[in-house]
Write a protein that holds these residues in place. Structure first.
Motif, short mmCIF file in Angstrom:
data_model
loop_
_atom_site.label_atom_id
_atom_site.label_comp_id
_atom_site.label_asym_id
_atom_site.label_seq_id
_atom_site.Cartn_x
_atom_site.Cartn_y
_atom_site.Cartn_z
N GLY A 199 0.95 -1.16 0.24
CA GLY A 199 0.05 0.14 0.00
C GLY A 199 0.76 1.21 0.06
O GLY A 199 0.31 2.34 0.23
N TRP A 200 2.33 1.27 -0.21
CA TRP A 200 2.94 2.31 -0.17
C TRP A 200 3.55 2.44 -1.53
O TRP A 200 4.68 1.80 -1.74
CB TRP A 200 4.05 2.42 0.94
N SER A 201 3.23 3.52 -2.39
CA SER A 201 3.78 3.65 -3.69
C SER A 201 5.17 4.40 -3.41
O SER A 201 5.53 5.17 -2.39
CB SER A 201 2.85 4.52 -4.50
N ILE A 202 5.81 4.37 -4.45
CA ILE A 202 7.32 5.18 -4.56
C ILE A 202 7.09 6.75 -4.17
O ILE A 202 7.79 7.23 -3.48
CB ILE A 202 8.06 4.79 -5.79
N VAL A 247 -8.89 -12.20 -8.70
CA VAL A 247 -7.69 -11.46 -9.12
C VAL A 247 -8.20 -10.16 -9.54
O VAL A 247 -7.20 -8.92 -8.96
CB VAL A 247 -7.03 -12.11 -10.45
N ALA A 248 -9.13 -9.75 -9.83
CA ALA A 248 -9.83 -8.37 -10.16
C ALA A 248 -9.88 -7.75 -8.82
O ALA A 248 -9.68 -6.60 -8.53
CB ALA A 248 -10.94 -8.48 -11.03
N GLY A 249 -10.70 -8.47 -7.85
CA GLY A 249 -10.97 -7.96 -6.68
C GLY A 249 -9.50 -7.38 -5.76
O GLY A 249 -9.54 -6.48 -5.11
N ALA A 250 -8.63 -8.27 -5.87
CA ALA A 250 -7.62 -7.96 -5.19
C ALA A 250 -6.79 -7.07 -5.64
O ALA A 250 -6.02 -6.28 -4.94
CB ALA A 250 -6.62 -9.36 -5.29
N THR A 251 -6.68 -6.90 -6.99
CA THR A 251 -5.95 -5.74 -7.75
C THR A 251 -6.74 -4.66 -7.47
O THR A 251 -6.11 -3.36 -7.03
CB THR A 251 -6.21 -5.93 -9.22
N LYS A 252 -8.05 -4.37 -7.36
CA LYS A 252 -8.78 -3.07 -7.17
C LYS A 252 -8.19 -2.97 -5.33
O LYS A 252 -8.01 -1.64 -5.39
CB LYS A 252 -10.18 -3.54 -7.11
N ARG A 253 -8.44 -3.97 -4.58
CA ARG A 253 -7.99 -3.53 -3.33
C ARG A 253 -6.53 -2.82 -3.27
O ARG A 253 -6.31 -2.06 -2.25
CB ARG A 253 -8.15 -4.56 -2.39
N SER A 254 -5.59 -3.65 -4.05
CA SER A 254 -4.28 -3.08 -3.90
C SER A 254 -4.21 -1.45 -4.17
O SER A 254 -3.44 -0.70 -3.59
CB SER A 254 -3.37 -3.88 -4.71
N ASN A 296 -3.23 2.00 -1.78
CA ASN A 296 -2.07 3.34 -2.31
C ASN A 296 -2.64 4.49 -1.84
O ASN A 296 -1.94 5.56 -1.91
CB ASN A 296 -1.87 2.93 -3.65
N LYS A 297 -3.76 4.62 -1.89
CA LYS A 297 -4.70 6.01 -1.47
C LYS A 297 -4.97 6.26 -0.18
O LYS A 297 -5.50 7.36 0.13
CB LYS A 297 -5.96 6.06 -2.43
N ILE A 298 -4.81 5.19 0.87
CA ILE A 298 -5.14 5.37 1.95
C ILE A 298 -4.15 6.20 2.97
O ILE A 298 -2.86 5.90 2.82
CB ILE A 298 -5.58 4.11 2.80
#
Length: 369
Positions: free
Chosen positions: A192-195, A356-363, A367-369
């Protein structure tokens, strides 16, 4: 008369007079020069111009060749310098690595790194707030000196590589007080932490000296040397940095570079995938138990069936495409095609794609939290 003989003719008139004089033969007849037509004169002018253009082109080509040779020499010099820097960066035992957070995944990384031949990591610093974690931490490192501390700032003083392995909610507090130096390579395994988020949270610094940050996404099979690790780098990272990261994870499975935008989808399959496979194996074992097999044997058969099928798809020299493997097992009118038909009828394929779609969406949301 003397005065008139000293009158100077214009240069052009003098040249014309000389040409007429030289063009007369002794017998008074016209010479070939006098007989030359305007067309012949024009041809001579054109030929002279063509010669000049040819000479200019040759000079231009020679200059271009010289420039190309110079550029090639400069590029070769830079490449030699880069290779030297890379070799120095990856020299066995040349680096100190500091783990900020030493939970299950960080420990698996450290243990795996020790098994790599000619590992560039010659010293480990293990940092964690949990005393119990630190009590047995150093004993996990057997191939190189290891020290432990609860002080993150002290942990990175002599470090070349810093691994961010704390829980996501502890990242802000950690990064805001992290005194990075130019030689530090920061490698994050935090979900959840982008560059960009990492860079913006670190203490302010000279914009021209941006930290070198690598975001990685390892999965849990890393703990048994069968992991999948995906990574993306910040703009400041070099080729030597990428090779350093690959040295960290390659002994514990496969590692692949991606764009950061692709990491969310990679999380959906590789990061979360072990849970889907575990659920499938559990259901496979349940089905066998329902048909009368003992539980222990059912689980063993399910696990080895998955392991064997996976090995056939990843074997050296080019594994089978899953569809080809399925077709080879499903003989006409046999048991396997009947079982596959039931899976299709109950929407298993659709459910896996949705997972896979659900996990990608949550990822992406994390990143925005």
């Amino acid at each position: 008369m003397l005065q008139s003989s000293l009158i100077r003719r214009p240069a052009g008139a003098a040249a014309a007079a000389m040409a007429r004089s030289n063009g007369r033969a002794a017998n008074g007849k016209s010479t070939p020069v006098q007989q030359m037509s305007a067309k012949d004169t024009s041809s001579m002018v054109d030929a002279a111009a063509t010669g000049r253009r040819g000479t200019a082109k040759m000079n231009h080509n020679a200059a271009a060749t010289a420039r190309a040779a110079t550029d090639a020499a400069i590029a070769a010099g830079k490449r030699v310098a880069q290779d030297a820097a890379t070799n120095a960066a990856l020299a066995p035992g040349s680096k100190t690595i500091a783990f900020l957070g030493f939970g299950v995944m960080a420990k698996a990384m450290a243990v795996g790194m020790q098994s790599a031949p000619n590992s560039p990591f010659g010293k480990y610093v293990l940092c964690d707030n949990n005393r119990k974690v630190l009590e047995g931490a150093a004993s996990a490192i057997t191939a190189a000196p290891a020290t432990t501390t609860r002080d993150a700032e002290a942990a990175i003083v002599d470090a070349d590589v810093i691994v961010l392995a704390v829980k996501p909610q502890g990242m802000t507090r950690l990064l805001k007080r992290l005194p990075l130096k130019e030689n530090h390579l920061v490698v994050s395994i935090v979900a959840g932490w982008s560059i960009d988020r990492i860079l913006s949270t670190l203490p302010e610094r000279d914009p021209a000296k941006q930290p070198r940050v690598v975001r990685t996404m390892p999965n849990t099979p890393l703990q048994v040397g069968k992991g999948c690790t995906l990574y993306a780098t910040s703009e400041a990272c070099s080729e030597a940095d990428e090779l350093t990261v690959e040295a960290m994870f390659s002994s514990s499975g496969i590692i692949e570079p991606l764009t950061e935008a692709q990491l969310d989808a990679a999380t959906g399959i590789a990061g979360s995938g072990p849970s889907y496979v575990a659920l499938f194996m559990e259901a496979l074992a349940d089905g066998a138990v329902k048909q009368g097999l003992p539980r222990d044997l059912a689980i063993k058969l399910a696990a080895h069936t998955v392991e064997g099928a996976a090995a056939m798809c990843t074997e050296a020299g080019g594994g089978l495409h899953p569809a080809i493997l399925k077709d080879r097992v499903c003989s006409p009118g046999g048991t396997s095609i009947h079982g596959v038909t039931e899976l299709e009828n109950h929407g298993v394929r659709k459910a896996i794609i949705a997972a896979v779609a659900g996990a990608t969406k949550r990822s992406k949301e994390l990143n925005k939290i």
